[in-house]
Design a protein around this motif. Structure first.
Motif, PDB file in Angstrom:
ATOM      1  N   UNK A  54       0.841  -1.200   0.000  1.00 47.18           N
ATOM      2  CA  UNK A  54       0.000   0.000   0.000  1.00 47.18           C
ATOM      3  C   UNK A  54       0.878   1.254   0.000  1.00 47.18           C
ATOM      4  N   UNK A  55       1.891   1.274   0.872  1.00 46.99           N
ATOM      5  CA  UNK A  55       2.761   2.452   0.935  1.00 46.99           C
ATOM      6  C   UNK A  55       3.495   2.673  -0.380  1.00 46.99           C
ATOM      7  N   UNK A  56       3.966   1.602  -1.009  1.00 44.64           N
ATOM      8  CA  UNK A  56       4.655   1.741  -2.298  1.00 44.64           C
ATOM      9  C   UNK A  56       3.709   2.287  -3.360  1.00 44.64           C
ATOM     10  N   UNK A  57       2.475   1.837  -3.362  1.00 45.46           N
ATOM     11  CA  UNK A  57       1.489   2.350  -4.331  1.00 45.46           C
ATOM     12  C   UNK A  57       1.173   3.820  -4.100  1.00 45.46           C
ATOM     13  N   UNK A  58       1.382   4.271  -2.858  1.00 45.52           N
ATOM     14  CA  UNK A  58       1.151   5.678  -2.530  1.00 45.52           C
ATOM     15  C   UNK A  58       2.395   6.520  -2.793  1.00 45.52           C
ATOM     16  N   UNK A  59       3.465   5.903  -3.295  1.00 45.71           N
ATOM     17  CA  UNK A  59       4.665   6.647  -3.643  1.00 45.71           C
ATOM     18  C   UNK A  59       5.736   6.697  -2.574  1.00 45.71           C
ATOM     19  N   UNK A  60       5.565   5.930  -1.500  1.00 41.23           N
ATOM     20  CA  UNK A  60       6.564   5.891  -0.430  1.00 41.23           C
ATOM     21  C   UNK A  60       7.591   4.827  -0.790  1.00 41.23           C
ATOM     22  N   UNK A  61       8.861   5.197  -0.850  1.00 45.33           N
ATOM     23  CA  UNK A  61       9.927   4.272  -1.240  1.00 45.33           C
ATOM     24  C   UNK A  61      10.420   3.497  -0.011  1.00 45.33           C
ATOM     25  N   UNK A  62       9.544   2.693   0.566  1.00 44.71           N
ATOM     26  CA  UNK A  62       9.854   1.933   1.780  1.00 44.71           C
ATOM     27  C   UNK A  62      10.527   0.609   1.422  1.00 44.71           C
ATOM     28  N   UNK A  63      11.439   0.186   2.291  1.00 43.49           N
ATOM     29  CA  UNK A  63      12.104  -1.101   2.106  1.00 43.49           C
ATOM     30  C   UNK A  63      11.484  -2.171   2.991  1.00 43.49           C
ATOM     31  N   UNK A  64      10.959  -1.765   4.155  1.00 43.59           N
ATOM     32  CA  UNK A  64      10.264  -2.702   5.043  1.00 43.59           C
ATOM     33  C   UNK A  64       9.331  -1.918   5.964  1.00 43.59           C
ATOM     34  N   UNK A  65       8.313  -2.618   6.447  1.00 46.82           N
ATOM     35  CA  UNK A  65       7.293  -2.002   7.290  1.00 46.82           C
ATOM     36  C   UNK A  65       6.979  -2.969   8.419  1.00 46.82           C
ATOM     37  N   UNK A  78      16.108   7.475   1.482  1.00 46.51           N
ATOM     38  CA  UNK A  78      16.256   8.919   1.306  1.00 46.51           C
ATOM     39  C   UNK A  78      16.852   9.172  -0.073  1.00 46.51           C
ATOM     40  N   UNK A  79      16.496  10.283  -0.719  1.00 50.34           N
ATOM     41  CA  UNK A  79      16.998  10.572  -2.073  1.00 50.34           C
ATOM     42  C   UNK A  79      18.519  10.600  -2.175  1.00 50.34           C
ATOM     43  N   UNK A  80      19.207  11.091  -1.140  1.00 54.04           N
ATOM     44  CA  UNK A  80      20.660  11.172  -1.181  1.00 54.04           C
ATOM     45  C   UNK A  80      21.365   9.900  -0.744  1.00 54.04           C
ATOM     46  N   UNK A  81      20.608   8.864  -0.440  1.00 58.68           N
ATOM     47  CA  UNK A  81      21.171   7.615   0.050  1.00 58.68           C
ATOM     48  C   UNK A  81      20.831   7.404   1.517  1.00 58.68           C
TER      49      UNK A  81
END
Length: 97
Positions: A54-65, A78-81
Motif C-alpha cells: 500500500x505504501x509503495x502504491x502511494x509513492x513511499x519508497x519503503x524497504x520494510x514495514x 532517502x533521495x541522497x542515500x
C-alpha cells in the motif's frame, strides 16, 4: 510517605514525556479499507507485506514495514542515500509527524 513519593515520581515522569507524542490511531481523512467478511487472520509477515504494498502504491519508497504500537513504522529510502524511519497511521496510511 511512600504514596507521596510515588506521586512525585509519576508527575516528574509525565512532565518529561514529549508534548508531541505520535498519535497513529483515530479517524481522519485519507484511504481506509473495510471489508464485510473475514476469511482468516493475517500473519504478521503477511500484514507487513500488505502494508508495504500500500505504501509503495502511494509513492513511499519503503524497504520494510512493521506494526509498532499503534503505528506503522516504515524504513524509507532517502533521495541522497541511506534510510530513515517514518511513521504512518495504520488505518489511513497517512504519514504521522
Amino acid at each position: 510517605m511512600l504514596r507521596r513519593g510515588l506521586a512525585v515520581l509519576t508527575l516528574s515522569l509525565l512532565a518529561t514525556l514529549p508534548a508531541a507524542a505520535l498519535q497513529c490511531s483515530g479517524t481522519g481523512g485519507g484511504v481506509t479499507f473495510s471489508f464485510g467478511f473475514n476469511v482468516g487472520e493475517f500473519s504478521e509477515q503477511e500484514r507487513a507485506e500488505f502494508d508495504l504494498m500500500i505504501l509503495k502504491r502511494m509513492g513511499v519508497d519503503a524497504t520494510r514495514v512493521e506494526r509498532w504500537g499503534d503505528c506503522l513504522r516504515a524504513f524509507v529510502r532517502k533521495p541522497g542515500g541511506g534510510e530513515e524511519m517514518q511513521f504512518f497511521n495504520p488505518d489511513t496510511y497517512e504519514r504521522v509527524y
